[in-house]
Motif scaffolding. Structure first.
Motif, PDB file in Angstrom:
ATOM      1  N   LEU A 120       6.343  -2.870  -1.874  1.00 15.85           N
ATOM      2  CA  LEU A 120       6.592  -4.183  -2.483  1.00 15.85           C
ATOM      3  C   LEU A 120       5.409  -5.110  -2.228  1.00 15.85           C
ATOM      4  O   LEU A 120       4.575  -4.845  -1.354  1.00 15.85           O
ATOM      5  CB  LEU A 120       7.871  -4.821  -1.915  1.00 15.85           C
ATOM      6  CG  LEU A 120       7.774  -5.685  -0.648  1.00 15.85           C
ATOM      7  CD1 LEU A 120       9.095  -6.341  -0.375  1.00 15.85           C
ATOM      8  CD2 LEU A 120       7.304  -4.907   0.532  1.00 15.85           C
TER       9      LEU A 120
ATOM     10  N   GLN B 177      -0.694 -14.836   0.636  1.00 16.04           N
ATOM     11  CA  GLN B 177      -0.535 -13.598   1.417  1.00 16.04           C
ATOM     12  C   GLN B 177      -0.100 -13.882   2.853  1.00 16.04           C
ATOM     13  O   GLN B 177       0.706 -13.151   3.407  1.00 16.04           O
ATOM     14  CB  GLN B 177      -1.866 -12.838   1.527  1.00 16.04           C
ATOM     15  CG  GLN B 177      -2.595 -12.689   0.255  1.00 16.04           C
ATOM     16  CD  GLN B 177      -2.461 -11.286  -0.286  1.00 16.04           C
ATOM     17  OE1 GLN B 177      -1.489 -10.620  -0.006  1.00 16.04           O
ATOM     18  NE2 GLN B 177      -3.408 -10.853  -1.037  1.00 16.04           N
TER      19      GLN B 177
ATOM     20  N   VAL C 169       2.307  -8.877   7.684  1.00 13.75           N
ATOM     21  CA  VAL C 169       1.403  -8.887   6.527  1.00 13.75           C
ATOM     22  C   VAL C 169       0.250  -9.843   6.800  1.00 13.75           C
ATOM     23  O   VAL C 169       0.440 -10.877   7.435  1.00 13.75           O
ATOM     24  CB  VAL C 169       2.192  -9.352   5.282  1.00 13.75           C
ATOM     25  CG1 VAL C 169       1.267  -9.732   4.149  1.00 13.75           C
ATOM     26  CG2 VAL C 169       3.169  -8.267   4.845  1.00 13.75           C
ATOM     27  N   GLY C 170      -0.907  -9.508   6.307  1.00 15.59           N
ATOM     28  CA  GLY C 170      -2.020 -10.446   6.441  1.00 15.59           C
ATOM     29  C   GLY C 170      -3.201  -9.991   5.610  1.00 15.59           C
ATOM     30  O   GLY C 170      -3.348  -8.797   5.332  1.00 15.59           O
TER      31      GLY C 170
ATOM     32  N   ASN D 119       0.848  -1.189   0.000  1.00 13.47           N
ATOM     33  CA  ASN D 119       0.000   0.000   0.000  1.00 13.47           C
ATOM     34  C   ASN D 119       0.891   1.250   0.000  1.00 13.47           C
ATOM     35  O   ASN D 119       1.770   1.395   0.875  1.00 13.47           O
ATOM     36  CB  ASN D 119      -0.867  -0.047   1.273  1.00 13.47           C
ATOM     37  CG  ASN D 119      -1.891   1.066   1.334  1.00 13.47           C
ATOM     38  OD1 ASN D 119      -1.672   2.143   0.783  1.00 13.47           O
ATOM     39  ND2 ASN D 119      -2.990   0.801   2.007  1.00 13.47           N
TER      40      ASN D 119
HETATM   41  N1  LIG Z   1      -6.664  -7.222  13.537  1.00 12.51           N
HETATM   42  C1  LIG Z   1      -6.842  -8.390  14.149  1.00 12.51           C
HETATM   43  O1  LIG Z   1      -7.813  -8.568  14.892  1.00 12.51           O
HETATM   44  C2  LIG Z   1      -5.846  -9.506  13.933  1.00 12.51           C
HETATM   45  C3  LIG Z   1      -6.037 -10.681  14.668  1.00 12.51           C
HETATM   46  C4  LIG Z   1      -5.142 -11.722  14.514  1.00 12.51           C
HETATM   47  C5  LIG Z   1      -4.076 -11.585  13.622  1.00 12.51           C
HETATM   48  N2  LIG Z   1      -3.917 -10.434  12.910  1.00 12.51           N
HETATM   49  C6  LIG Z   1      -2.746 -10.368  12.010  1.00 12.51           C
HETATM   50  O2  LIG Z   1      -2.017  -9.192  12.302  1.00 12.51           O
HETATM   51  C7  LIG Z   1      -1.258  -8.806  11.140  1.00 12.51           C
HETATM   52  C8  LIG Z   1      -1.499  -7.340  10.848  1.00 12.51           C
HETATM   53  O3  LIG Z   1      -2.873  -7.180  10.439  1.00 12.51           O
HETATM   54  P1  LIG Z   1      -3.732  -5.887  10.808  1.00 12.51           P
HETATM   55  O4  LIG Z   1      -4.864  -6.320  11.630  1.00 12.51           O
HETATM   56  O5  LIG Z   1      -2.850  -4.806  11.271  1.00 12.51           O
HETATM   57  O6  LIG Z   1      -4.368  -5.567   9.363  1.00 12.51           O
HETATM   58  P2  LIG Z   1      -4.041  -4.431   8.308  1.00 12.51           P
HETATM   59  O7  LIG Z   1      -4.877  -4.759   7.121  1.00 12.51           O
HETATM   60  O8  LIG Z   1      -4.171  -3.096   8.927  1.00 12.51           O
HETATM   61  O9  LIG Z   1      -2.480  -4.680   7.985  1.00 12.51           O
HETATM   62  C9  LIG Z   1      -2.027  -5.644   7.083  1.00 12.51           C
HETATM   63  C10 LIG Z   1      -1.016  -4.974   6.163  1.00 12.51           C
HETATM   64  O10 LIG Z   1      -0.463  -5.973   5.283  1.00 12.51           O
HETATM   65  C11 LIG Z   1      -0.322  -5.370   4.013  1.00 12.51           C
HETATM   66  N3  LIG Z   1      -0.256  -6.407   2.997  1.00 12.51           N
HETATM   67  C12 LIG Z   1      -1.187  -7.348   2.720  1.00 12.51           C
HETATM   68  N4  LIG Z   1      -0.765  -8.128   1.719  1.00 12.51           N
HETATM   69  C13 LIG Z   1       0.465  -7.677   1.363  1.00 12.51           C
HETATM   70  C14 LIG Z   1       1.407  -8.067   0.376  1.00 12.51           C
HETATM   71  N5  LIG Z   1       1.168  -9.105  -0.443  1.00 12.51           N
HETATM   72  N6  LIG Z   1       2.578  -7.378   0.257  1.00 12.51           N
HETATM   73  C15 LIG Z   1       2.823  -6.335   1.080  1.00 12.51           C
HETATM   74  N7  LIG Z   1       1.960  -5.910   2.033  1.00 12.51           N
HETATM   75  C16 LIG Z   1       0.785  -6.573   2.155  1.00 12.51           C
HETATM   76  C17 LIG Z   1      -1.553  -4.492   3.861  1.00 12.51           C
HETATM   77  O11 LIG Z   1      -1.393  -3.516   2.847  1.00 12.51           O
HETATM   78  C18 LIG Z   1      -1.659  -3.899   5.282  1.00 12.51           C
HETATM   79  O12 LIG Z   1      -0.960  -2.678   5.401  1.00 12.51           O
HETATM   80  C19 LIG Z   1      -1.712  -9.740  10.013  1.00 12.51           C
HETATM   81  O13 LIG Z   1      -0.803 -10.811   9.901  1.00 12.51           O
HETATM   82  C20 LIG Z   1      -3.057 -10.250  10.529  1.00 12.51           C
HETATM   83  O14 LIG Z   1      -3.391 -11.479   9.943  1.00 12.51           O
HETATM   84  C21 LIG Z   1      -4.773  -9.396  13.043  1.00 12.51           C
END
Ligand SMILES: NC(=O)c1ccc[n+]([C@@H]2O[C@H](COP(=O)([O-])OP(=O)(O)OC[C@H]3O[C@@H](n4cnc5c(N)ncnc54)[C@H](O)[C@@H]3O)[C@@H](O)[C@H]2O)c1
Length: 269
Positions: A63, A117, A92-93, A40
């Motif tokens: 990237l 991903q 990432v997620g 992003n």
């Molecule tokens: N929010 C929750 O409740 C929660 C719970 C359990 C686990 N997680 C994990 O925490 C981590 C962070 O997630 P978050 O909640 O901050 O969500 P988020 O969507 O705010 O952050 C995820 C980031 O990953 C980036 N991303 C996704 N695919 C990508 C790629 N192929 N290349 C580069 N960047 C990429 C997105 O652009 C985004 O900035 C993730 O691994 C998510 O699975 C989140």
């Protein structure tokens, strides 16, 4: 608590928002130099904002972590520009955007992109970092998984399965890298108010038109009361506190562990 992380070089993948951004911020507060990488383009603005807030050195990189050549190029450029890599964080997620209760609400064709991903992002990052970290015999890696990877979550089966695989790969990496004095741990968040979490609510709503009137706040409040013993949200800052602790000498004997920062949601009896 003095974590003694000053001047260390940290790469945070998935740093444009949510948990990754908070982790990058916290390492900057610890006076680390931080590479913020994301697909992003907001990552450039975030890097600038965090530099302004903390005064620390930030380097934004755009990237796609699912593309191995882009990840190796990132690691090479970190070495060229800053000379070393001390800590790798993969935050990432992405979810499928569909609600998998039951799992056949999704189709097998929904799976590969989500596995790419959530799992291959970690695999690519670890492979790309190893040639730079092993010769120095120091450093840490942290892979962000999820409670969903441990409890047979019905929310999004390909996401849960990929997150379970992240835990398993983290254990493999911890075992192999221990002899090189590199520690690898897995951070497992519970319910954190981020873009990703909001998309889960949207997927849940799409399943049934009668849910359209249930707000994100109400949906989350009900879920938290049902699944979280402490009965409250976890925050990006909670994740960041655990991330810097795990990177520090204070966690010198912690490796191969899954740290649930989840208000008690996952308890292995
Ligand atoms: N929010 C929750 O409740 C929660 C719970 C359990 C686990 N997680 C994990 O925490 C981590 C962070 O997630 P978050 O909640 O901050 O969500 P988020 O969507 O705010 O952050 C995820 C980031 O990953 C980036 N991303 C996704 N695919 C990508 C790629 N192929 N290349 C580069 N960047 C990429 C997105 O652009 C985004 O900035 C993730 O691994 C998510 O699975 C989140």
């Amino acid at each position: 608590m003095d974590l003694k992380l000053e001047n260390q070089i940290v790469v945070v993948l998935g740093a444009a928002g949510g948990i990754g951004r908070a982790i990058a911020h916290r390492f900057l507060e610890e006076k680390c130099r931080v590479v913020l990488a994301d697909r992003n383009d907001m990552v450039e603005q975030v890097a600038q904002e965090l530099h302004q807030i903390t005064g620390g050195d930030t380097l934004p990189v755009m990237l796609d972590v699912t593309k191995y050549d882009e990840v190796t190029a990132l690691m090479d450029s970190v070495l060229t520009q800053w000379g070393a890599l001390d800590h790798l964080i993969v935050a990432v997620g992405a979810g499928s955007g569909k609600f998998g209760d039951p799992f056949w609400n999704l189709s097998p064709v929904d799976w590969p992109a989500i596995v790419e991903q959530n799992l291959m992002s970690v695999v690519n990052a670890a492979h790309a970092a190893v040639p730079h970290m092993v010769p120095r015999c120091l450093g840490t890696m942290l892979f962000v998984s999820s409670v969903a990877g441990q409890i047979g979550s019905t929310t999004d089966p390909p996401y849960s399965a990929a997150k379970a695989a992240v835990i398993n790969f983290g254990q493999c990496a911890a075992r192999d890298l221990a002899r090189h004095n590199i520690r690898v741990n897995i951070l497992s968040p519970g319910m954190v108010k981020t873009g990703l979490n909001q998309l889960t609510h949207q997927a849940w709503q799409k399943m049934d038109p009668s849910r359209a009137s249930v707000s994100y706040e109400d949906w989350a409040a009900e879920k938290i009361q049902r699944v979280t013993p402490l009965g409250r949200w976890q925050t990006p800052d909670n994740m960041a506190d655990m991330a810097v602790f795990l990177a520090s000498h204070r966690a010198a004997n912690v490796t191969g562990q899954t740290l649930n920062v989840d208000g008690g949601q996952v308890m292995h009896a």
